[in-house]
Design an enzyme around this catalytic site. Structure first.
Site, PDB file in Angstrom:
ATOM      1  N   CYS A  76       0.713  -1.315  -0.113  1.00 11.48           N
ATOM      2  CA  CYS A  76       0.341   0.068  -0.104  1.00 11.48           C
ATOM      3  C   CYS A  76       0.998   1.082   0.345  1.00 11.48           C
ATOM      4  O   CYS A  76       1.540   1.844   0.634  1.00 11.48           O
ATOM      5  CB  CYS A  76      -0.783   0.000   1.765  1.00 11.48           C
ATOM      6  SG  CYS A  76      -1.742  -1.514   1.062  1.00 11.48           S
ATOM      7  N   ALA A  78       0.824   4.997  -2.071  1.00  5.62           N
ATOM      8  CA  ALA A  78       0.940   6.209  -1.615  1.00  5.62           C
ATOM      9  C   ALA A  78       1.077   6.464  -0.177  1.00  5.62           C
ATOM     10  O   ALA A  78       0.225   5.970   0.618  1.00  5.62           O
ATOM     11  CB  ALA A  78      -0.174   6.847  -2.658  1.00  5.62           C
ATOM     12  N   PRO A  79       1.210   7.809  -0.204  1.00  8.80           N
ATOM     13  CA  PRO A  79       2.138   8.492  -1.171  1.00  8.80           C
ATOM     14  C   PRO A  79       3.476   8.727  -2.122  1.00  8.80           C
ATOM     15  O   PRO A  79       3.878   8.884  -1.997  1.00  8.80           O
ATOM     16  CB  PRO A  79       1.534   9.782  -0.968  1.00  8.80           C
ATOM     17  CG  PRO A  79       1.697  10.162   0.885  1.00  8.80           C
ATOM     18  CD  PRO A  79       1.766   8.790   0.854  1.00  8.80           C
ATOM     19  N   GLY A  80       4.051   7.284  -0.720  1.00 13.73           N
ATOM     20  CA  GLY A  80       5.263   7.602  -1.486  1.00 13.73           C
ATOM     21  C   GLY A  80       6.660   7.552  -0.508  1.00 13.73           C
ATOM     22  O   GLY A  80       7.645   7.297  -0.633  1.00 13.73           O
ATOM     23  N   LYS A  82       7.368   5.821   2.599  1.00 13.23           N
ATOM     24  CA  LYS A  82       8.063   5.071   3.034  1.00 13.23           C
ATOM     25  C   LYS A  82       8.869   4.377   1.703  1.00 13.23           C
ATOM     26  O   LYS A  82      10.471   3.714   1.823  1.00 13.23           O
ATOM     27  CB  LYS A  82       7.286   3.913   4.093  1.00 13.23           C
ATOM     28  CG  LYS A  82       7.061   4.540   5.213  1.00 13.23           C
ATOM     29  CD  LYS A  82       6.548   3.505   5.475  1.00 13.23           C
ATOM     30  CE  LYS A  82       4.876   3.436   5.819  1.00 13.23           C
ATOM     31  NZ  LYS A  82       3.876   4.526   6.099  1.00 13.23           N
ATOM     32  N   ASP A 127      -5.380  -3.844  -6.567  1.00 14.51           N
ATOM     33  CA  ASP A 127      -6.040  -3.894  -5.463  1.00 14.51           C
ATOM     34  C   ASP A 127      -4.909  -4.885  -4.809  1.00 14.51           C
ATOM     35  O   ASP A 127      -4.596  -6.289  -5.228  1.00 14.51           O
ATOM     36  CB  ASP A 127      -7.281  -4.254  -5.668  1.00 14.51           C
ATOM     37  CG  ASP A 127      -7.950  -4.849  -4.168  1.00 14.51           C
ATOM     38  OD1 ASP A 127      -7.140  -5.012  -3.048  1.00 14.51           O
ATOM     39  OD2 ASP A 127      -9.230  -4.671  -3.940  1.00 14.51           O
ATOM     40  N   CYS A 205      -0.809   4.072  11.372  1.00 14.93           N
ATOM     41  CA  CYS A 205      -1.278   5.225  11.935  1.00 14.93           C
ATOM     42  C   CYS A 205      -2.459   4.797  13.075  1.00 14.93           C
ATOM     43  O   CYS A 205      -2.846   6.150  12.558  1.00 14.93           O
ATOM     44  CB  CYS A 205      -1.038   5.745  10.924  1.00 14.93           C
ATOM     45  SG  CYS A 205      -2.791   6.078   9.846  1.00 14.93           S
TER      46      CYS A 205
END
Length: 283
Positions: A76, A78-80, A82, A127, A205
């Site tokens: 998963c 986005a936004p990039g 990590k 997905d 998070c």
């Protein structure tokens, strides 16, 4: 990271929802009413040389411990933040397969990769709960096969109750309660795609134990090949004791909490975050 510094008072004009969900790109987020120090605006300064990231997100990439030549999956992406950090830690040598299912998030991810001039990341609009296939042997593009990745980072959709600032939350209890079962869909396939001897880092998070420690306990009880290892570097606080985890287990995971003192002794005011690390072994 040092002590929190109070630089100004202000009035919040944009919420986290406005910035991250509505994707408001410009405008005033906080109207400053009183300054304690004079700081220049960083808008547009060193735009391609800096990437704003929370401390726990930075720690998560280090916990994964990417090395040059690794074949890594970020489920998963986005936004990039990590994703690109992982690529930098491995010296842009190896491969990072980055998955994201929403087109505007894919666009944002690709923009951030281009800004940092990274070449080892391959992005796919996909997905992640449907990316694994028993019929596939592919390690380079979806559908992906069994036991093809050295390391996997899974930071799945969550209730995001650790994000800040957050003066109110419109999530219903039924929505919050739905996340653990959804997160499990990602984990089950991640374990299938991970090589023996490989590493899986799970992070969120959010704060509820149902999305964090209870997920870890379920992994350990369901998959005997998965063992919990210390999420080094341990910067945050120990986890919460739940059924299925021992006193020793909760010392291996880490939680970051707003307005808390970290294990390192550093006073740090972070978002709420959770990190756990697993190894896959033969049994």
């Amino acid at each position: 990271t040092g002590s929190t510094v109070h630089i100004a008072n202000g009035i919040l004009k944009l919420t986290r929802f406005d910035i991250f969900k509505k994707m408001v790109k410009t405008g005033i987020a906080v109207q400053i009413t009183e300054r304690n120090v004079e700081l220049p605006s960083l808008s547009g300064v060193l735009e391609n040389q800096m990437f704003l990231q929370n401390l726990p997100s930075i720690v998560a990439s280090h916990v994964l411990n990417p090395q040059p030549g690794d074949h890594i999956l970020d489920m998963c992406s986005a936004p990039g933040g990590k994703t690109t950090h992982i690529a930098q830690l491995m010296g842009d040598m190896g491969t990072v397969i980055a998955l994201e299912k929403v087109q505007n998030k894919v666009d944002k991810l690709e923009t951030n990769i281009r800004k940092q001039n990274l070449n080892c990341i391959k992005v796919f609009k996909c997905d992640s709960t449907k990316v694994f296939s028993e019929q596939s042997t592919s390690s380079s593009e979806p559908p992906l096969g069994r036991e093809v990745f050295d390391k996997i980072l899974l930071d799945p959709p969550c209730s995001a109750l650790g994000q800040r600032p957050q003066l109110s939350n419109d999530l219903k209890l039924s929505e919050i309660s739905s996340y653990p079962s959804y997160q499990w869909c990602f984990i089950a396939d991640a374990i299938k795609m991970l090589k023996y001897g490989g590493t899986l880092v799970y992070s969120t998070c959010t704060l509820p134990k149902q999305e964090n420690e209870m997920i870890v306990a379920r992994v350990l009880s369901t998959f005997p090949e998965m063992i919990l290892v210390s999420a080094d570097p341990l910067i945050g606080q120990p986890g919460i004791l739940v059924e299925g985890l021992s006193d020793h287990d909760v010392l291996k995971v880490q939680r970051f909490l707003p307005s808390s003192k970290l294990n390192s002794g550093v006073n740090s005011d972070t978002i709420g975050f959770f990190i756990a690390k697993f190894k896959k072994i033969r049994v």
